[in-house]
Motif scaffolding. Structure first.
Motif, PDB file in Angstrom:
ATOM      1  N   SER A 300       0.806  -1.222   0.000  1.00 23.73           N
ATOM      2  CA  SER A 300       0.000   0.000   0.000  1.00 23.73           C
ATOM      3  C   SER A 300       0.840   1.274   0.000  1.00 23.73           C
ATOM      4  O   SER A 300       0.429   2.282  -0.575  1.00 23.73           O
ATOM      5  CB  SER A 300      -0.960   0.006   1.186  1.00 23.73           C
ATOM      6  OG  SER A 300      -0.246  -0.045   2.413  1.00 23.73           O
ATOM      7  N   MET A 301       2.023   1.243   0.620  1.00 22.85           N
ATOM      8  CA  MET A 301       2.844   2.446   0.644  1.00 22.85           C
ATOM      9  C   MET A 301       3.403   2.762  -0.745  1.00 22.85           C
ATOM     10  O   MET A 301       3.410   3.915  -1.181  1.00 22.85           O
ATOM     11  CB  MET A 301       3.980   2.314   1.641  1.00 22.85           C
ATOM     12  CG  MET A 301       4.638   3.661   1.962  1.00 22.85           C
ATOM     13  SD  MET A 301       6.154   3.533   2.907  1.00 22.85           S
ATOM     14  CE  MET A 301       7.324   3.082   1.637  1.00 22.85           C
ATOM     15  N   LYS A 302       3.859   1.729  -1.450  1.00 22.92           N
ATOM     16  CA  LYS A 302       4.385   1.950  -2.800  1.00 22.92           C
ATOM     17  C   LYS A 302       3.293   2.475  -3.734  1.00 22.92           C
ATOM     18  O   LYS A 302       3.507   3.411  -4.499  1.00 22.92           O
ATOM     19  CB  LYS A 302       4.958   0.652  -3.364  1.00 22.92           C
ATOM     20  CG  LYS A 302       6.249   0.194  -2.694  1.00 22.92           C
ATOM     21  CD  LYS A 302       6.765  -1.077  -3.348  1.00 22.92           C
ATOM     22  CE  LYS A 302       8.059  -1.541  -2.709  1.00 22.92           C
ATOM     23  NZ  LYS A 302       8.555  -2.804  -3.319  1.00 22.92           N
ATOM     24  N   VAL A 303       2.123   1.853  -3.650  1.00 22.36           N
ATOM     25  CA  VAL A 303       1.011   2.279  -4.503  1.00 22.36           C
ATOM     26  C   VAL A 303       0.528   3.662  -4.090  1.00 22.36           C
ATOM     27  O   VAL A 303       0.226   4.511  -4.942  1.00 22.36           O
ATOM     28  CB  VAL A 303      -0.148   1.255  -4.435  1.00 22.36           C
ATOM     29  CG1 VAL A 303      -1.385   1.790  -5.148  1.00 22.36           C
ATOM     30  CG2 VAL A 303       0.286  -0.066  -5.050  1.00 22.36           C
ATOM     31  N   GLY A 304       0.470   3.913  -2.776  1.00 20.64           N
ATOM     32  CA  GLY A 304       0.077   5.237  -2.300  1.00 20.64           C
ATOM     33  C   GLY A 304       1.018   6.321  -2.794  1.00 20.64           C
ATOM     34  O   GLY A 304       0.594   7.434  -3.123  1.00 20.64           O
ATOM     35  N   SER A 305       2.301   6.008  -2.872  1.00 25.84           N
ATOM     36  CA  SER A 305       3.283   6.969  -3.388  1.00 25.84           C
ATOM     37  C   SER A 305       3.014   7.292  -4.849  1.00 25.84           C
ATOM     38  O   SER A 305       3.102   8.458  -5.271  1.00 25.84           O
ATOM     39  CB  SER A 305       4.694   6.394  -3.228  1.00 25.84           C
ATOM     40  OG  SER A 305       5.658   7.270  -3.776  1.00 25.84           O
ATOM     41  N   ILE A 325       8.728  -0.320 -11.181  1.00 23.98           N
ATOM     42  CA  ILE A 325       8.541  -1.210 -10.024  1.00 23.98           C
ATOM     43  C   ILE A 325       7.444  -2.247 -10.233  1.00 23.98           C
ATOM     44  O   ILE A 325       7.182  -3.057  -9.343  1.00 23.98           O
ATOM     45  CB  ILE A 325       8.213  -0.395  -8.748  1.00 23.98           C
ATOM     46  CG1 ILE A 325       6.841   0.283  -8.869  1.00 23.98           C
ATOM     47  CG2 ILE A 325       9.298   0.634  -8.467  1.00 23.98           C
ATOM     48  CD1 ILE A 325       6.354   0.914  -7.579  1.00 23.98           C
ATOM     49  N   ALA A 326       6.806  -2.243 -11.400  1.00 24.94           N
ATOM     50  CA  ALA A 326       5.657  -3.123 -11.635  1.00 24.94           C
ATOM     51  C   ALA A 326       5.995  -4.587 -11.408  1.00 24.94           C
ATOM     52  O   ALA A 326       5.163  -5.367 -10.922  1.00 24.94           O
ATOM     53  CB  ALA A 326       5.118  -2.916 -13.049  1.00 24.94           C
ATOM     54  N   LEU A 329       5.355  -5.798  -7.874  1.00 24.04           N
ATOM     55  CA  LEU A 329       4.015  -5.670  -7.317  1.00 24.04           C
ATOM     56  C   LEU A 329       3.149  -6.868  -7.694  1.00 24.04           C
ATOM     57  O   LEU A 329       3.372  -7.493  -8.732  1.00 24.04           O
ATOM     58  CB  LEU A 329       3.339  -4.386  -7.827  1.00 24.04           C
ATOM     59  CG  LEU A 329       3.964  -3.047  -7.422  1.00 24.04           C
ATOM     60  CD1 LEU A 329       3.202  -1.892  -8.080  1.00 24.04           C
ATOM     61  CD2 LEU A 329       3.974  -2.876  -5.908  1.00 24.04           C
ATOM     62  N   SER A 330       2.159  -7.159  -6.869  1.00 24.80           N
ATOM     63  CA  SER A 330       1.228  -8.242  -7.169  1.00 24.80           C
ATOM     64  C   SER A 330       0.319  -7.859  -8.328  1.00 24.80           C
ATOM     65  O   SER A 330       0.222  -6.680  -8.699  1.00 24.80           O
ATOM     66  CB  SER A 330       0.379  -8.551  -5.934  1.00 24.80           C
ATOM     67  OG  SER A 330      -0.438  -7.438  -5.601  1.00 24.80           O
ATOM     68  N   ALA A 331      -0.355  -8.854  -8.897  1.00 26.05           N
ATOM     69  CA  ALA A 331      -1.270  -8.596 -10.012  1.00 26.05           C
ATOM     70  C   ALA A 331      -2.386  -7.648  -9.578  1.00 26.05           C
ATOM     71  O   ALA A 331      -2.805  -6.772 -10.348  1.00 26.05           O
ATOM     72  CB  ALA A 331      -1.861  -9.910 -10.519  1.00 26.05           C
ATOM     73  N   ILE A 337      -3.609   0.191  -9.447  1.00 26.39           N
ATOM     74  CA  ILE A 337      -2.886   1.441  -9.670  1.00 26.39           C
ATOM     75  C   ILE A 337      -2.846   1.791 -11.157  1.00 26.39           C
ATOM     76  O   ILE A 337      -2.899   2.966 -11.530  1.00 26.39           O
ATOM     77  CB  ILE A 337      -1.453   1.385  -9.084  1.00 26.39           C
ATOM     78  CG1 ILE A 337      -0.796   2.765  -9.140  1.00 26.39           C
ATOM     79  CG2 ILE A 337      -0.610   0.348  -9.783  1.00 26.39           C
ATOM     80  CD1 ILE A 337      -1.542   3.860  -8.407  1.00 26.39           C
ATOM     81  N   SER A 338      -2.804   0.787 -12.039  1.00 28.56           N
ATOM     82  CA  SER A 338      -2.800   1.069 -13.478  1.00 28.56           C
ATOM     83  C   SER A 338      -4.090   1.761 -13.887  1.00 28.56           C
ATOM     84  O   SER A 338      -4.075   2.758 -14.624  1.00 28.56           O
ATOM     85  CB  SER A 338      -2.625  -0.227 -14.279  1.00 28.56           C
ATOM     86  OG  SER A 338      -1.365  -0.804 -14.059  1.00 28.56           O
TER      87      SER A 338
END
Length: 394
Positions: A300-305, A325-326, A329-331, A337-338
């Protein structure tokens, strides 16, 4: 569990929208329900059926093919540049093809294919959800034509709109992306998420408007006439679209240079002072939102960024960071995020929308400037809703 996070994402969107709503007593629940049902049907067909998956793959492949055709013109002009083997130049490979895609949009617009699609899709959407003919037309057209061009198609109506209707069309403009940008997006995120997000964002913007900005539409509305310019010679129109596409590519390139450099500067400064980068810091702020959308807690922190980066800079900067970084990350995180990133919801777009409206009507431009922060919030919530729905299928 996916259904639980669908509920938490919806609750987040509705809760924040309710807090800033201009008329909480008259929130349009029926319209919201109809539009949300359409989103579920569209997303299910696209992401959960073999036919939908094959269709999305075909659309993505078609845009990849278009990028290959665009490379012919790019190579002819820039082919003499000495680039080391294996290197990828973002400006040439991602931005310059916008010129070619813009030319195709111009041709389809000239031969009346796009106006036909926009008119009847908007008509069907209005008949189903009752959002109003102008609002339905604009929601569809902005997803194809982009801004500021789309505002010119309703320039005669803009001075007559009240603040509520003005908010709705501006929210649609910020939540959608233009067709000329799609191929470039697909170079950085999976094409299926780009296509699905385009469809869902049209409805997400209207759903959020039903919460933040509820109002009644009149059955006999005189504001539905769309402005049509006198038909210009074909090659004049084509040249205009090509020039507009080139200017767009240059503008995006300039913004990327400035924003990426600014983020790099902030990361270095924050790391030197408080030993944490700027992107990590804003990641902590947005991580709860990402988690409620369905992103696994440890990601969540990476996606939140990435979410915050898009809001502060633009979607291209965030997509570039995601591309890097994709693989880690999980699917599910990648899907959410995409889809979230496929919109114009950022601070820079506020200036574009306000300027576009102001160039048509100074008074209306002043109204847009007054509710600009609520406009950005609404467009961001629309992206959250789109990302949440896509996450349901992963």
């Amino acid at each position: 569990m996916n259904f639980v996070f669908l509920l938490t994402g919806l609750a987040l969107v509705f809760g924040i929208g309710w807090l800033v709503s201009s008329d909480r007593k008259h929130i349009k629940y029926k319209r919201m329900g109809i539009l949300f049902a359409l989103q579920i049907v569209i997303s299910f067909l696209c992401l959960h059926t073999s036919g939908g998956i094959k269709t999305l793959a075909g659309i993505s492949g078609f845009f990849s093919w278009l990028m290959g055709q665009a490379a012919g013109g790019v190579d002819f002009v820039f082919g003499g540049l000495a680039i080391k083997p294996g290197a990828s130049v973002f400006f040439l490979n991602v931005l310059m093809p916008i010129v070619f895609i813009s030319a195709l949009v111009g041709i389809l617009n000239y031969i009346k294919v796009l106006p036909f699609i926009i008119k009847w899709t908007g008509w069907i959407l209005n008949k189903i959800a009752g959002m109003g003919e102008l609002e339905s037309y604009f929601a569809v057209s902005t997803a194809i034509l982009g801004q500021p061009e789309v505002f010119l198609t309703v320039k005669d109506q803009i001075p007559k709109l009240n603040e509520q209707r003005l908010y709705t069309i501006c929210a649609s403009a910020m939540s959608a992306v233009s067709a000329a940008m799609l191929a470039s997006y697909m170079k950085m995120v999976p094409g299926k998420f780009v296509v699905v997000a385009v469809f869902l964002n049209i409805l997400s913007a209207l759903i959020v408007s039903c919460i933040i900005n509820p109002y009644e539409t009149e059955a006999n509305d005189e504001l539905v006439q769309i402005s049509e310019k006198k038909q210009e010679p074909f090659f004049q129109v084509l040249g205009t679209y090509i020039t507009d596409g080139f200017n767009l590519a240059i503008t995006v390139g300039a913004m990327l240079i400035g924003f990426v450099a600014l983020v790099t500067f902030l990361n270095s400064s924050f790391t030197a002072i408080i030993h944490i980068s700027f992107t990590d810091l804003i990641g902590y702020v947005f991580s709860p939102v990402a988690f409620l959308m369905g992103v696994p807690l440890h990601e969540s922190m990476k996606v939140g960024s990435l979410m915050a980066t898009k809001l502060i800079t633009n979607e291209f900067v965030a997509m570039g960071n995601l591309h890097a970084i994709a693989g880690g990350l999980s699917a599910k995180a990648n899907a959410i995020i995409s889809a979230y990133l496929v919109s114009f919801a950022n601070f820079g777009t506020i200036g574009i929308v306000t300027g576009s409206i102001k160039s048509i009507s100074a008074e209306q431009g002043g109204y847009v400037a007054k509710f600009s922060m609520k406009l950005l919030l609404g467009a961001t919530l629309a992206s959250v809703l789109t990302g949440t729905i896509v996450g349901l299928y992963f």
